[in-house]
Design an enzyme around this catalytic site. Sequence first.
Site, short mmCIF file in Angstrom:
data_model
loop_
_atom_site.label_atom_id
_atom_site.label_comp_id
_atom_site.label_asym_id
_atom_site.label_seq_id
_atom_site.Cartn_x
_atom_site.Cartn_y
_atom_site.Cartn_z
N HIS A 278 19.71 60.98 40.21
CA HIS A 278 19.90 61.98 41.08
C HIS A 278 19.25 63.22 40.36
O HIS A 278 19.52 63.80 39.24
CB HIS A 278 21.61 62.32 41.29
CG HIS A 278 21.85 63.13 42.32
ND1 HIS A 278 21.61 64.72 42.34
CD2 HIS A 278 22.44 63.09 43.56
CE1 HIS A 278 21.95 65.15 43.44
NE2 HIS A 278 22.50 64.21 44.13
N GLU A 327 28.90 78.24 40.86
CA GLU A 327 28.30 77.44 42.15
C GLU A 327 29.39 77.98 43.34
O GLU A 327 30.58 77.65 43.37
CB GLU A 327 28.42 75.97 42.31
CG GLU A 327 27.48 75.46 40.97
CD GLU A 327 27.33 74.04 40.85
OE1 GLU A 327 27.88 73.51 41.75
OE2 GLU A 327 26.71 73.56 39.82
N HIS A 351 33.09 77.05 42.14
CA HIS A 351 33.20 76.41 40.81
C HIS A 351 32.79 77.17 40.10
O HIS A 351 31.48 77.40 39.76
CB HIS A 351 32.59 74.93 41.01
CG HIS A 351 33.15 74.13 42.03
ND1 HIS A 351 32.41 73.10 42.68
CD2 HIS A 351 34.42 73.95 42.32
CE1 HIS A 351 33.15 72.58 43.61
NE2 HIS A 351 34.45 72.94 43.48
#
Length: 471
Positions: A278, A327, A351
């Site tokens: 990813h 974030e 976060h």
Amino acid sequence: GNDFASEALPNALPQGQNNPRLCPYGLYTEQLSGTAFTVPRKDQQRSWLYRIRPSVTHEPFHPLNFPVEQLTADFSVGMVTPNQLRWRPMPIPAEPVDFVQGLVTMCGAGSAEQKTGYAIHMYTCNKSMEDCCLADADGDMLIVPQQGTLLLTTEFGLLEVSPGEVVVVQRGMRFSVSLLSGPARGYVLEVFQGHFTLPDLGPIGANGLANPRDFLYPVPWFEEREVNFTVMHKFGGQLFAATQSFSPFNVVAWHGNYAPYKYDLSRFCPMNAVSFDHPDPSIFTVLTVPSQTPGVAVADFVIFPPRWTVAEHTFRPPYYHRNYMNEFMGLIRGVYEAKQEGFMPGGASLHLCMTPHGPDTTTYESAILPRQEQPAHLGRDTLAFMFETSFTPRVTPAALGSTCIDRDYYKCWVGLKSHFDRNWWEKQHKQEGFQQHGDPGKQPQQDGRPDSLTEAARNHGSAAERELART
């Protein structure tokens, strides 16, 4: 970075100079500077405006009676928390509320006065701004509509912005927000330092991600209207207001490289892993505000658009993560790939630096199933985004005390159970041996490694267990 020249009436732009003694049509000349005069030329941002009356013509400014706990740039009273935070969508107000009145500061860091850091706001509104406008002297505003189409009337012209598009109104520009399709809700990233720019592409090459040609700038639109008009000025995190006898949207022509602009997120050309693993979310950066440290942004605007996921032998949702950056995420529509439940369009999550986060239990259990090896499309009705910031924000009392805060957010990870199997290696070897030789008792060689290495791995595990027993 391009220079633009546009006029609403023929030959309204002066030819050969910026500031003639007498302008065409009897207009006033006014420069709007987005950077200091002496920054390197490649960084210079400014525009020349030719207007019916200059913006200096107004009564004195006075502080507005506006709740400081709702809209602020003072984060000294904010709180820091290592907890994961999430908010449900803020409800549309029952009473009439316009864009400015509907702004709520969620978090931020730095100082508007010192031109460092940023603030993140959310807005809900149900009426248009009438005979009033806002100019943000504190920084640039990136507006992300989630519900309702907005019409921004600016000094430079008109910009219509729908969910799935974004608009940037830069420092000092006067603008008014009208609602074209009923109540509206969305997000705002306000940066106190620098300006938004396209990220460098590095080895990606010359094309991809957000292409410069897809950013749209307004053409002049003006009104010659005598009216009791209120100009709101956001300065040092506070709101001030002054009245004047005419509309400020009286610019007949302009030229320069400092102007508001919009971008359709469906034009973003995403890059993705086509083999395995990813990629980091930075690969989806639309706009960035660089800091003085190379590679570290004051803020990045990142989107997670519809796309194919084809990586093999890969956990395809976003990985579990503890991040140097912070974030703040929002959802414009659909279902976010890492949160099957609870994260709703119009909601948000935060976060902070080094706070663990990642897919919820339902997403994880689904993503590890064998059927997930098939190529899949995330869905064309899904669009999430992230404001990623380097300055660790403080969360405002208004955000922490909101009735929309999800105090059970942490529970989405409580169900993550242990899948650890101490005998995994043995079972894997036996299964591979049976598949290759039909004899589960025979240990195959892998990748040219001798059997002695396999035996050494077993002996190492046994030795570690004996050492653990002694301690």
